[in-house]
Write a protein that holds these residues in place. Structure first.
Motif, PDB file in Angstrom:
ATOM      1  N   ILE A 129       0.842  -1.196   0.000  1.00 18.05           N
ATOM      2  CA  ILE A 129       0.000   0.000   0.000  1.00 18.05           C
ATOM      3  C   ILE A 129       0.876   1.244   0.000  1.00 18.05           C
ATOM      4  O   ILE A 129       1.988   1.240   0.520  1.00 18.05           O
ATOM      5  CB  ILE A 129      -0.954   0.045   1.215  1.00 18.05           C
ATOM      6  N   SER A 130       0.365   2.299  -0.610  1.00 18.63           N
ATOM      7  CA  SER A 130       1.048   3.585  -0.610  1.00 18.63           C
ATOM      8  C   SER A 130       0.316   4.536   0.318  1.00 18.63           C
ATOM      9  O   SER A 130      -0.917   4.604   0.295  1.00 18.63           O
ATOM     10  CB  SER A 130       1.084   4.166  -2.023  1.00 18.63           C
ATOM     11  N   ILE A 131       1.071   5.245   1.133  1.00 16.70           N
ATOM     12  CA  ILE A 131       0.494   6.233   2.049  1.00 16.70           C
ATOM     13  C   ILE A 131       1.052   7.599   1.672  1.00 16.70           C
ATOM     14  O   ILE A 131       2.269   7.798   1.679  1.00 16.70           O
ATOM     15  CB  ILE A 131       0.814   5.902   3.520  1.00 16.70           C
ATOM     16  N   ALA A 234       1.870   5.303  -7.090  1.00 22.50           N
ATOM     17  CA  ALA A 234       0.506   4.819  -7.353  1.00 22.50           C
ATOM     18  C   ALA A 234       0.497   3.457  -8.032  1.00 22.50           C
ATOM     19  O   ALA A 234      -0.350   2.608  -7.741  1.00 22.50           O
ATOM     20  CB  ALA A 234      -0.242   5.830  -8.224  1.00 22.50           C
ATOM     21  N   GLY A 235       1.461   3.234  -8.929  1.00 24.74           N
ATOM     22  CA  GLY A 235       1.443   2.016  -9.740  1.00 24.74           C
ATOM     23  C   GLY A 235       1.967   0.778  -9.061  1.00 24.74           C
ATOM     24  O   GLY A 235       1.575  -0.341  -9.395  1.00 24.74           O
ATOM     25  N   ILE A 236       2.843   0.950  -8.097  1.00 22.42           N
ATOM     26  CA  ILE A 236       3.501  -0.194  -7.475  1.00 22.42           C
ATOM     27  C   ILE A 236       2.615  -0.880  -6.438  1.00 22.42           C
ATOM     28  O   ILE A 236       2.834  -2.026  -6.076  1.00 22.42           O
ATOM     29  CB  ILE A 236       4.831   0.249  -6.826  1.00 22.42           C
ATOM     30  N   SER A 237       1.570  -0.185  -5.975  1.00 21.59           N
ATOM     31  CA  SER A 237       0.759  -0.689  -4.868  1.00 21.59           C
ATOM     32  C   SER A 237      -0.650  -1.063  -5.297  1.00 21.59           C
ATOM     33  O   SER A 237      -1.125  -0.666  -6.358  1.00 21.59           O
ATOM     34  CB  SER A 237       0.690   0.361  -3.754  1.00 21.59           C
ATOM     35  N   GLU A 238      -1.321  -1.803  -4.433  1.00 22.99           N
ATOM     36  CA  GLU A 238      -2.698  -2.183  -4.740  1.00 22.99           C
ATOM     37  C   GLU A 238      -3.688  -1.110  -4.299  1.00 22.99           C
ATOM     38  O   GLU A 238      -4.839  -1.103  -4.744  1.00 22.99           O
ATOM     39  CB  GLU A 238      -3.061  -3.524  -4.083  1.00 22.99           C
ATOM     40  N   ALA A 239      -3.248  -0.221  -3.427  1.00 23.30           N
ATOM     41  CA  ALA A 239      -4.123   0.855  -2.972  1.00 23.30           C
ATOM     42  C   ALA A 239      -3.294   2.048  -2.521  1.00 23.30           C
ATOM     43  O   ALA A 239      -2.181   1.887  -2.015  1.00 23.30           O
ATOM     44  CB  ALA A 239      -5.011   0.386  -1.826  1.00 23.30           C
ATOM     45  N   THR A 240      -3.837   3.238  -2.725  1.00 22.99           N
ATOM     46  CA  THR A 240      -3.206   4.472  -2.260  1.00 22.99           C
ATOM     47  C   THR A 240      -4.091   5.096  -1.192  1.00 22.99           C
ATOM     48  O   THR A 240      -5.305   5.235  -1.386  1.00 22.99           O
ATOM     49  CB  THR A 240      -3.017   5.466  -3.429  1.00 22.99           C
ATOM     50  N   ASP A 256      -5.286  10.530  -8.296  1.00 21.71           N
ATOM     51  CA  ASP A 256      -5.832  10.508  -9.661  1.00 21.71           C
ATOM     52  C   ASP A 256      -5.131   9.455 -10.518  1.00 21.71           C
ATOM     53  O   ASP A 256      -5.779   8.749 -11.302  1.00 21.71           O
ATOM     54  CB  ASP A 256      -5.680  11.887 -10.311  1.00 21.71           C
ATOM     55  N   ILE A 257      -3.811   9.362 -10.377  1.00 16.48           N
ATOM     56  CA  ILE A 257      -3.059   8.363 -11.138  1.00 16.48           C
ATOM     57  C   ILE A 257      -3.489   6.957 -10.723  1.00 16.48           C
ATOM     58  O   ILE A 257      -3.692   6.082 -11.563  1.00 16.48           O
ATOM     59  CB  ILE A 257      -1.540   8.541 -10.929  1.00 16.48           C
ATOM     60  N   ALA A 258      -3.641   6.748  -9.415  1.00 13.48           N
ATOM     61  CA  ALA A 258      -4.073   5.433  -8.919  1.00 13.48           C
ATOM     62  C   ALA A 258      -5.437   5.067  -9.490  1.00 13.48           C
ATOM     63  O   ALA A 258      -5.676   3.920  -9.887  1.00 13.48           O
ATOM     64  CB  ALA A 258      -4.114   5.440  -7.389  1.00 13.48           C
ATOM     65  N   ASN A 259      -6.341   6.043  -9.541  1.00 16.21           N
ATOM     66  CA  ASN A 259      -7.655   5.795 -10.134  1.00 16.21           C
ATOM     67  C   ASN A 259      -7.543   5.450 -11.609  1.00 16.21           C
ATOM     68  O   ASN A 259      -8.253   4.573 -12.112  1.00 16.21           O
ATOM     69  CB  ASN A 259      -8.558   7.026  -9.949  1.00 16.21           C
ATOM     70  N   SER A 260      -6.619   6.124 -12.317  1.00 19.72           N
ATOM     71  CA  SER A 260      -6.441   5.840 -13.744  1.00 19.72           C
ATOM     72  C   SER A 260      -5.895   4.431 -13.964  1.00 19.72           C
ATOM     73  O   SER A 260      -6.115   3.832 -15.015  1.00 19.72           O
ATOM     74  CB  SER A 260      -5.506   6.867 -14.380  1.00 19.72           C
TER      75      SER A 260
END
Length: 379
Positions: A129-131, A234-240, A256-260
């Motif tokens: 996860i990204s925080i 954003a891309g490396i994790s399953e959730a931000t 926004d990137i995570a959503n994309s």
């Protein structure tokens, strides 16, 4: 002797591939998306740089301006110097199609063609996860971030952040406190650290985690680097997870990137009068993030399971009453199994805001459940 010669040949081939990929990375007008297209067409970066220009121009999306500087010999010389730096500092370099390249990042169209790593990073079969959040984090934000990481310890996740002021370093320190692997995604090369005041944490981070970047040691520290770095976070994790954010900020870009990338996003709500909660509240209001009111919302929505922990037995109530709209959605999910919210709305001919509300009601009735990737299924 033959085996040793074969191993040396493989090593030489790998270094050769790195050399040409680094050179390709330096060419102006060729970003990661174009570089991947060229490499996939030709077979390798070396083949790209040895291919005839007229043949490359036949590839869809490749133009003459883009290839104008492609064959300059100076890029190879710069690449050789960067390889010297990589060797001297025991840095690992991963190609976008390598086995050890972060799996989730492989699925991002603009993921780096090369990723540089220091430390002891292990992402295999791990929750990641990204925080992210405000650099000027409040005391409430710090408290929530620390309680979040502590609550997730039983799931042994990898904590990703940007090693910056505020939320980033709070997340890294909380992870280290609980012996969780943590990774700093940097907006500069591995020859330096920013901010300098965080240099004191580097050794501890690299003991159980490390640093990732797609920037060279010669790249200048630039404001735009931080926005580019956010795609890796954003891309490396399953959730931000966004802890706090003003109305505008880098963490909202990351969300926004995570959503994309079709990844889950969480945001911690706050009072409407709190400036550092405006961004999070807006994400929730516009249905761009799950509302994170409790740390345990994360494993619940992502459907994480503890080792040797059986999935909770959810017994559907017999003869649950569903209204007409609920029946339409229920029957659609029953026939098509796991589906995303957008797909449900389109195929059931319903507005998306209506579907989101109905799905929540159905979840409370115990007939459906949310899954990672914004999916839903019938229980």
């Amino acid at each position: 002797m033959l085996l040793l010669r074969f191993q040396n040949q493989i090593l030489k081939m790998t270094e050769n591939n790195l050399l040409y990929t680094l050179a390709l990375q330096q060419v102006p007008n060729i970003g990661d998306i174009t570089a991947k297209r060229l490499i996939n067409h030709c077979g390798s970066a070396e083949e790209v740089l040895k291919e005839k220009k007229q043949n490359l121009l036949k590839i869809d999306g490749i133009g003459a301006v883009m290839l104008e500087a492609l064959f300059k010999k100076s890029y190879l010389k710069e690449a050789e110097k960067e390889i010297d730096f990589i060797k001297a500092n025991n840095i690992k370099a991963f190609y976008f199609n390598d086995k050890n390249y972060p799996e989730k990042l492989k699925h991002c169209i603009d993921g780096p063609i090369l990723l540089f790593q220091s430390g002891n990073i292990d992402l295999e079969n791990r929750h990641i996860i990204s925080i992210v959040g405000a650099r000027k984090i409040t005391s409430n934000g710090i408290a929530f971030c620390e309680s979040l990481v502590e609550a997730l310890v039983p799931y042994n996740p990898v904590i990703i952040s940007g090693f910056a002021y505020g939320t980033d370093i709070t997340a890294h320190k909380a992870a280290m406190k609980h012996n969780l692997q943590t990774i700093g995604c940097l907006a500069h090369g591995l020859n330096t650290i920013y901010p300098q005041v965080h240099k004191k944490y580097m050794v501890e981070v690299e003991k159980n985690g490390g640093f990732l970047t797609d920037f060279w040691s010669t790249d200048k520290l630039d404001r735009n680097n931080f926005l580019k770095r956010n795609r890796v976070i954003a891309g490396i994790s399953e959730a931000t997870i966004v802890i706090e954010s003003a109305e505008k900020g880098g963490s909202l870009v990351t969300a926004d990137i995570a959503n994309s990338y079709n990844r889950d996003v969480f945001a911690v709500p706050g009072r409407t009068t709190d400036l550092q909660s405006v961004g999070c509240n807006n994400l929730i209001k516009h249905q761009k993030a799950h509302m994170l009111s409790s740390p345990l919302d994360v494993p619940y929505i992502l459907n994480w399971q503890l080792e040797n922990d059986k999935k909770p037995a959810i017994q559907k109530q017999l003869f649950v009453e569903l209204d007409a709209t609920e029946k339409v959605i229920y029957n659609y999910l029953k026939e098509n199994e796991k589906q995303q919210l957008d797909g449900i709305a389109i195929n059931c001919n319903l507005p998306i805001f209506k579907v989101a509300s109905v799905l929540l009601t159905m979840e409370l009735k115990g007939v459906i459940r949310p899954l990672p990737g914004k999916l839903f299924e019938v229980i």
